[in-house]
Design a protein around this motif. Structure first.
Motif, PDB file in Angstrom:
ATOM      1  N   PHE A 275       0.281  -6.011  -8.831  1.00 18.26           N
ATOM      2  CA  PHE A 275      -0.768  -5.458  -7.978  1.00 18.26           C
ATOM      3  C   PHE A 275      -2.097  -6.193  -8.112  1.00 18.26           C
ATOM      4  O   PHE A 275      -3.049  -5.879  -7.423  1.00 18.26           O
ATOM      5  CB  PHE A 275      -1.009  -3.977  -8.315  1.00 18.26           C
ATOM      6  CG  PHE A 275       0.138  -3.091  -7.955  1.00 18.26           C
ATOM      7  CD1 PHE A 275       1.087  -3.484  -7.036  1.00 18.26           C
ATOM      8  CD2 PHE A 275       0.271  -1.852  -8.550  1.00 18.26           C
ATOM      9  CE1 PHE A 275       2.148  -2.658  -6.700  1.00 18.26           C
ATOM     10  CE2 PHE A 275       1.328  -1.023  -8.220  1.00 18.26           C
ATOM     11  CZ  PHE A 275       2.268  -1.435  -7.287  1.00 18.26           C
ATOM     12  N   GLY A 276      -2.205  -7.126  -9.031  1.00  8.99           N
ATOM     13  CA  GLY A 276      -3.484  -7.785  -9.275  1.00  8.99           C
ATOM     14  C   GLY A 276      -4.113  -7.288 -10.556  1.00  8.99           C
ATOM     15  O   GLY A 276      -3.569  -6.455 -11.260  1.00  8.99           O
ATOM     16  N   ARG A 277      -5.301  -7.831 -10.875  1.00  6.12           N
ATOM     17  CA  ARG A 277      -5.926  -7.532 -12.153  1.00  6.12           C
ATOM     18  C   ARG A 277      -7.143  -6.630 -12.051  1.00  6.12           C
ATOM     19  O   ARG A 277      -7.682  -6.210 -13.060  1.00  6.12           O
ATOM     20  CB  ARG A 277      -6.299  -8.842 -12.856  1.00  6.12           C
ATOM     21  CG  ARG A 277      -5.061  -9.642 -13.233  1.00  6.12           C
ATOM     22  CD  ARG A 277      -5.368 -11.093 -13.564  1.00  6.12           C
ATOM     23  NE  ARG A 277      -4.129 -11.813 -13.794  1.00  6.12           N
ATOM     24  CZ  ARG A 277      -3.371 -12.299 -12.815  1.00  6.12           C
ATOM     25  NH1 ARG A 277      -3.725 -12.144 -11.557  1.00  6.12           N
ATOM     26  NH2 ARG A 277      -2.253 -12.944 -13.102  1.00  6.12           N
ATOM     27  N   ASP A 278      -7.593  -6.339 -10.867  1.00  8.15           N
ATOM     28  CA  ASP A 278      -8.751  -5.465 -10.677  1.00  8.15           C
ATOM     29  C   ASP A 278      -8.264  -4.023 -10.608  1.00  8.15           C
ATOM     30  O   ASP A 278      -7.598  -3.625  -9.634  1.00  8.15           O
ATOM     31  CB  ASP A 278      -9.502  -5.844  -9.395  1.00  8.15           C
ATOM     32  CG  ASP A 278     -10.098  -7.232  -9.495  1.00  8.15           C
ATOM     33  OD1 ASP A 278     -10.443  -7.645 -10.619  1.00  8.15           O
ATOM     34  OD2 ASP A 278     -10.199  -7.912  -8.447  1.00  8.15           O
ATOM     35  N   ILE A 381      -1.073   6.805  -9.012  1.00 11.68           N
ATOM     36  CA  ILE A 381      -2.349   6.598  -9.701  1.00 11.68           C
ATOM     37  C   ILE A 381      -2.656   5.109  -9.844  1.00 11.68           C
ATOM     38  O   ILE A 381      -3.780   4.653  -9.608  1.00 11.68           O
ATOM     39  CB  ILE A 381      -2.326   7.294 -11.068  1.00 11.68           C
ATOM     40  CG1 ILE A 381      -2.317   8.812 -10.887  1.00 11.68           C
ATOM     41  CG2 ILE A 381      -3.505   6.869 -11.927  1.00 11.68           C
ATOM     42  CD1 ILE A 381      -2.151   9.580 -12.183  1.00 11.68           C
ATOM     43  N   VAL A 382      -1.649   4.329 -10.197  1.00 10.80           N
ATOM     44  CA  VAL A 382      -1.845   2.889 -10.359  1.00 10.80           C
ATOM     45  C   VAL A 382      -2.148   2.237  -9.022  1.00 10.80           C
ATOM     46  O   VAL A 382      -3.020   1.356  -8.917  1.00 10.80           O
ATOM     47  CB  VAL A 382      -0.597   2.260 -11.019  1.00 10.80           C
ATOM     48  CG1 VAL A 382      -0.705   0.732 -11.017  1.00 10.80           C
ATOM     49  CG2 VAL A 382      -0.419   2.775 -12.437  1.00 10.80           C
ATOM     50  N   GLY A 387      -6.270  -0.299  -5.325  1.00 10.04           N
ATOM     51  CA  GLY A 387      -6.701  -0.367  -3.944  1.00 10.04           C
ATOM     52  C   GLY A 387      -5.579  -0.504  -2.932  1.00 10.04           C
ATOM     53  O   GLY A 387      -5.836  -0.802  -1.761  1.00 10.04           O
ATOM     54  N   LYS A 388      -4.320  -0.292  -3.327  1.00 11.83           N
ATOM     55  CA  LYS A 388      -3.205  -0.397  -2.392  1.00 11.83           C
ATOM     56  C   LYS A 388      -3.154   0.808  -1.460  1.00 11.83           C
ATOM     57  O   LYS A 388      -2.742   0.678  -0.308  1.00 11.83           O
ATOM     58  CB  LYS A 388      -1.888  -0.527  -3.160  1.00 11.83           C
ATOM     59  CG  LYS A 388      -1.809  -1.755  -4.042  1.00 11.83           C
ATOM     60  CD  LYS A 388      -1.885  -3.027  -3.216  1.00 11.83           C
ATOM     61  CE  LYS A 388      -1.787  -4.264  -4.090  1.00 11.83           C
ATOM     62  NZ  LYS A 388      -1.867  -5.518  -3.289  1.00 11.83           N
ATOM     63  N   GLN A 415       7.863   1.591  -1.387  1.00 14.50           N
ATOM     64  CA  GLN A 415       7.445   0.198  -1.342  1.00 14.50           C
ATOM     65  C   GLN A 415       6.749  -0.216  -2.627  1.00 14.50           C
ATOM     66  O   GLN A 415       6.953  -1.310  -3.124  1.00 14.50           O
ATOM     67  CB  GLN A 415       6.533  -0.025  -0.131  1.00 14.50           C
ATOM     68  CG  GLN A 415       6.161  -1.485   0.069  1.00 14.50           C
ATOM     69  CD  GLN A 415       5.362  -1.674   1.329  1.00 14.50           C
ATOM     70  OE1 GLN A 415       4.982  -0.708   1.974  1.00 14.50           O
ATOM     71  NE2 GLN A 415       5.107  -2.921   1.681  1.00 14.50           N
ATOM     72  N   HIS A 416       5.931   0.661  -3.190  1.00 12.31           N
ATOM     73  CA  HIS A 416       5.173   0.197  -4.345  1.00 12.31           C
ATOM     74  C   HIS A 416       4.680   1.324  -5.243  1.00 12.31           C
ATOM     75  O   HIS A 416       3.828   1.099  -6.084  1.00 12.31           O
ATOM     76  CB  HIS A 416       3.964  -0.624  -3.885  1.00 12.31           C
ATOM     77  CG  HIS A 416       3.118   0.056  -2.848  1.00 12.31           C
ATOM     78  ND1 HIS A 416       3.037  -0.398  -1.569  1.00 12.31           N
ATOM     79  CD2 HIS A 416       2.352   1.164  -2.904  1.00 12.31           C
ATOM     80  CE1 HIS A 416       2.237   0.403  -0.872  1.00 12.31           C
ATOM     81  NE2 HIS A 416       1.807   1.357  -1.678  1.00 12.31           N
TER      82      HIS A 416
END
Length: 459
Positions: A275-278, A381-382, A387-388, A415-416
């Motif tokens: 998902f990225g690091r931010d 929550i993640v 920001g997804k 999906q995620h």
């Protein structure tokens, strides 16, 4: 060495007889204090679910699936799917391994309930494991761990087996249950007495010596008495059930974010690298607060499979607590004195600076949890923190029972948003105040066994 002509005060035979008499007196003392014969008990079980196909023994001895298509997320570098199967036929230097010192190879589906039943069947006197019942408070999924799984154990006698084969299901004291269930801790109508003359500490000690290394019984208790008062004011004893009598369960989920995962905890921590690091902790906490309370969590439930497909279920649950805390922050490469321009673990990275690893723990407490509900809550929550999806998306799913992306024909939550199983732990189970357990351990018997062994070797 004794002088010639002298007679020793105690011979070797005398010392051995003294040891026997001491052990006998200890046993008689215990039997005097605990004269009643128990037919069932409650176990507190701890296990690492990495090599288990969940708690339920329904699918035991079946070949494992060829793939992990049932999982709803793509496995990362530390995903549970990367656990290599162990070779059950592998030998170590031609030397025979001791019982209970290694984990069996994954050649068939293996469950916690099935392992418990096989070991208990042996200490009951090599009975058929189908006679032994281990009713758990929860059915954890494949790969999920437990620190405090509460389970009731008992064994059916010959009469119960015969009546069950005849189809007399009315024998059960629990509505909807096919097999008989004890009404009290001493119900001997259809149940065998506990092994070792109801000595719970000794039974626990022997059981832990037989179990594989990824399962342990941390405590054992006599089945608590449960009193129910009817409308006329009369009190009556009702059977205890570890699942039906729960009022709450607490799950913990641990995940980490950073460029390098912690290799010491990779079996029990989900390293989020897709998902990225931010990661916005404040947004995640807002999503957690929106999920607290009584809601219809149908949008946060996994789809039933196999014979469970099409099952109708009440999806209204109450979450009394849902919080996310930062566990620790560390940089795993502080001691590494090598260039890391092209080096990365746990995600794609092209820079020369490795971001520190941050680990978070999500604590979830509720009256009940749907299938995969805890993992969907963590994934939500993640996803919000990265920001997804937004907090409004979460509220929409709670209000309408469906994700807005699903409504538009997309994959939605699948999906995620579903977190992998290996980061989830059943941490605690709550019961009413009237249900009191008297937990005991096996320290007394393990200490006594070592002392007796030492005395015999000295003799």
């Amino acid at each position: 060495m004794l002088p010639l002509g002298s007679v020793p005060l105690f011979t070797t035979a005398d010392r051995r007889m003294k040891i026997r008499l001491t052990a006998t007196n200890e046993q008689e003392k215990y039997e005097g204090e605990n004269s009643k014969i128990l037919t069932n008990a409650v176990l507190k079980i701890t296990y690492d679910g990495s090599h288990f196909h969940g708690w339920s023994a329904a699918n035991d001895n079946l070949p494992p699936p060829d793939d992990d298509s049932e999982e709803d997320v793509k496995k990362g570098p530390n995903g549970a799917a990367f656990l290599p199967p162990l070779n059950i036929n592998q030998r170590s230097g031609g030397r025979r391994r001791k019982r209970g010192k290694r984990i069996p190879g994954i050649t068939n589906i293996r469950s916690v309930e099935g392992v418990m039943k096989k070991c208990l069947a042996k200490i009951y006197g090599n009975v058929d494991p189908a006679r032994v019942q281990v009713d758990g408070c929860s059915r954890t999924d494949k790969g999920v761990h437990a620190k405090s799984m509460i389970a009731q154990m008992y064994c059916l006698n010959d009469e119960a087996v015969l009546l069950t084969e005849e189809g007399k299901s009315s024998l059960s004291s629990i509505p909807g249950k096919r097999l008989p269930h004890p009404t009290s801790s001493t119900d001997k109508s259809l149940f065998m007495p506990l092994p070792f003359e109801s000595n719970l500490g000794k039974m626990m000690y022997v059981l832990n010596r037989m179990l594989p290394p990824d399962v342990r019984v941390s405590a054992v208790s006599e089945t608590p008495a449960k009193i129910d008062s009817n409308e006329s004011g009369c009190s009556a004893s009702v059977p205890f059930h570890p699942s039906l009598d729960t009022v709450g369960k607490t799950y913990l989920y641990t995940f980490s974010i950073g460029d390098m995962h912690d290799p010491m905890r990779w079996r029990h921590v989900w390293h989020v690298d897709g998902f990225g690091r931010d990661f916005d902790l404040d947004l995640s906490r807002k999503a957690a607060n929106a999920l607290v309370g009584e809601h219809d969590f149908v949008a946060f439930r996994g789809a039933f499979r196999g014979s469970e497909r099409g099952r109708v279920q009440d999806t209204v649950c109450t979450l009394s607590d849902l919080r996310i805390t930062e566990e620790r922050t560390s940089n795993l490469i502080d001691a590494v004195d090598i260039p890391l321009t092209e080096f990365s673990v746990g995600g794609e990275y092209g820079g020369s600076t490795i971001n520190p690893l941050t680990t978070y723990t999500v604590s979830m407490t509720g009256d009940r949890f749907l299938y995969k509900m805890g993992r969907f809550l963590v994934g939500t929550i993640v996803a919000v923190g990265h920001g997804k999806i937004s907090v409004d998306d979460v509220k929409y799913a709670l209000d309408h029972g469906i994700w807005e992306s699903e409504k538009e024909g997309g994959k939605g939550k699948k999906q995620h948003i579903c977190a992998p199983a290996h980061g989830l732990v059943l941490n605690d189970v709550q019961y009413d105040d009237e249900i009191n357990f008297h937990w005991t351990g096996s320290n007394r018997w393990s200490t006594q066994s070592r002392q007796e062994k030492h005395s015999w070797e000295s003799a």
